[in-house]
Scaffold this motif. Structure first.
Motif, short mmCIF file in Angstrom:
data_model
loop_
_atom_site.label_atom_id
_atom_site.label_comp_id
_atom_site.label_asym_id
_atom_site.label_seq_id
_atom_site.Cartn_x
_atom_site.Cartn_y
_atom_site.Cartn_z
N GLY A 165 0.82 -1.21 0.00
CA GLY A 165 0.00 0.00 0.00
C GLY A 165 0.85 1.26 0.00
O GLY A 165 0.55 2.23 -0.71
N ALA A 166 1.92 1.25 0.78
CA ALA A 166 2.82 2.40 0.81
C ALA A 166 3.41 2.64 -0.57
O ALA A 166 3.49 3.78 -1.05
CB ALA A 166 3.93 2.17 1.83
N GLY A 167 3.81 1.55 -1.24
CA GLY A 167 4.36 1.68 -2.58
C GLY A 167 3.35 2.22 -3.58
O GLY A 167 3.70 3.00 -4.47
N ARG A 168 2.09 1.80 -3.43
CA ARG A 168 1.04 2.28 -4.33
C ARG A 168 0.87 3.79 -4.20
O ARG A 168 0.67 4.51 -5.19
CB ARG A 168 -0.28 1.59 -4.01
CG ARG A 168 -0.36 0.15 -4.49
CD ARG A 168 -0.38 0.07 -5.99
NE ARG A 168 -0.15 -1.29 -6.47
CZ ARG A 168 0.20 -1.58 -7.70
NH1 ARG A 168 0.37 -0.61 -8.59
NH2 ARG A 168 0.39 -2.83 -8.07
N PHE A 169 0.95 4.30 -2.97
CA PHE A 169 0.78 5.74 -2.79
C PHE A 169 2.03 6.51 -3.18
O PHE A 169 1.95 7.70 -3.51
CB PHE A 169 0.32 6.05 -1.36
CG PHE A 169 -1.16 5.88 -1.18
CD1 PHE A 169 -2.03 6.87 -1.62
CD2 PHE A 169 -1.68 4.74 -0.62
CE1 PHE A 169 -3.40 6.72 -1.49
CE2 PHE A 169 -3.05 4.57 -0.48
CZ PHE A 169 -3.92 5.57 -0.92
N VAL A 170 3.19 5.87 -3.14
CA VAL A 170 4.38 6.49 -3.71
C VAL A 170 4.15 6.71 -5.20
O VAL A 170 4.41 7.79 -5.75
CB VAL A 170 5.64 5.61 -3.50
CG1 VAL A 170 6.81 6.14 -4.34
CG2 VAL A 170 6.03 5.59 -2.03
N LYS A 171 3.61 5.68 -5.85
CA LYS A 171 3.33 5.77 -7.29
C LYS A 171 2.28 6.85 -7.58
O LYS A 171 2.42 7.61 -8.54
CB LYS A 171 2.83 4.41 -7.80
CG LYS A 171 2.53 4.37 -9.29
CD LYS A 171 3.80 4.57 -10.11
CE LYS A 171 3.57 4.34 -11.59
NZ LYS A 171 2.63 5.31 -12.17
N LEU A 199 13.52 8.22 -1.38
CA LEU A 199 14.01 7.37 -0.30
C LEU A 199 13.11 6.16 -0.09
O LEU A 199 13.57 5.02 -0.01
CB LEU A 199 14.11 8.19 0.98
CG LEU A 199 14.52 7.44 2.25
CD1 LEU A 199 15.99 7.09 2.20
CD2 LEU A 199 14.22 8.29 3.48
N MET A 200 11.80 6.41 -0.02
CA MET A 200 10.84 5.34 0.21
C MET A 200 10.83 4.36 -0.96
O MET A 200 10.82 3.14 -0.77
CB MET A 200 9.44 5.93 0.41
CG MET A 200 9.29 6.77 1.66
SD MET A 200 9.52 5.82 3.18
CE MET A 200 8.15 4.69 3.06
N SER A 201 10.82 4.89 -2.16
CA SER A 201 10.79 4.05 -3.36
C SER A 201 12.00 3.13 -3.40
O SER A 201 11.89 1.92 -3.61
CB SER A 201 10.73 4.93 -4.60
OG SER A 201 10.75 4.14 -5.77
N LYS A 202 13.17 3.71 -3.18
CA LYS A 202 14.40 2.93 -3.23
C LYS A 202 14.42 1.86 -2.15
O LYS A 202 14.82 0.71 -2.40
CB LYS A 202 15.61 3.86 -3.07
CG LYS A 202 16.95 3.14 -3.14
CD LYS A 202 18.10 4.12 -3.02
CE LYS A 202 19.44 3.39 -3.09
NZ LYS A 202 20.58 4.34 -2.96
#
Length: 225
Positions: A165-171, A199-202
């Protein structure tokens, strides 16, 4: 009886019952019993954790009305930043409680830190970013309200271990940036939030915390970096 004589007596009792080894054996069994529980060690692996004997404690416990011995084993990580004493970082402990006859009364296993939260120091990044957040961005009718919501959800979901979910909101945050000109943002806040997203994405990609499809989307995202 002098303090020194009492100390010698208590040490002999601990050694006679082999409390240190019993505590290590109990701790090893806890690791084995929870080896299939991915959340048990808060993201750490058994191989990362160093178990080090710390101390014996002697107490008069009002619950049982007699003396008890607590054997404490510290849980540590290698200190990569050379900040902690002896280059080991404390993350928790195990305590074994016995009576003065060596009978086990209780025990505690405590992990005080979260691996991913500690690694990325997300709280400090949030604080730094929010110090630059213009207050008007929090108004529901403001053009940047949606972006601020995405950023907040990235952090909230990450801390809750909802990594996909965190990754989806990064996108989503990256997609939003594609539609809004940079001059619509406060310069300092935009710079800080882009650094946070990068930072989060990496971190999510490098540590394989998200699905392969989402990983590819983040890698290919032209706004990353």
């Amino acid at each position: 009886m002098t303090d020194q004589e009492l100390e010698i007596l208590l040490k002999r009792k601990c050694n006679a019952f082999d409390l240190k080894q019993i505590a290590f054996n109990c701790l090893l069994q806890i690791f084995k019993d929870n080896s299939n529980n991915n959340d048990f060690l808060n993201g750490y692996t058994e191989n990362e954790i160093k178990t080090i004997f710390e101390r014996f404690e002697y107490q008069i416990d009002r619950r049982i009305g007699s003396a008890i011995i607590r054997t404490r084993i510290g849980l540590y990580l290698d200190d990569r930043d050379n900040v902690w004493l002896d280059n080991i970082e404390p993350i928790g402990y195990y305590e074994l409680e016995t009576d003065f006859n060596g009978e086990i009364l209780d025990d505690w296993f405590v992990i005080e830190k979260e691996k991913y939260v500690s690694d990325i120091e997300i709280i400090s990044h949030f604080q730094s970013m929010n110090q630059k957040l213009p207050p008007e961005y929090l108004r529901r009718n403001h053009i940047q309200y949606e972006f601020v919501a995405y950023i907040s959800l990235v952090g909230t979901l990450f801390i809750s271990k909802q990594f996909e979910g965190a990754g989806r909101f990064v996108k989503r945050a990256y997609s939003y940036l594609e539609t809004i000109s940079d001059n619509k943002f406060d310069k300092d806040y935009l710079k800080s939030s882009k650094r946070f997203l990068k930072l989060m994405s990496k971190y999510l990609v490098t540590n394989n915390l998200i699905s392969e499809s989402l990983k590819q989307e983040l890698i290919e995202n032209k706004n990353e970096g």
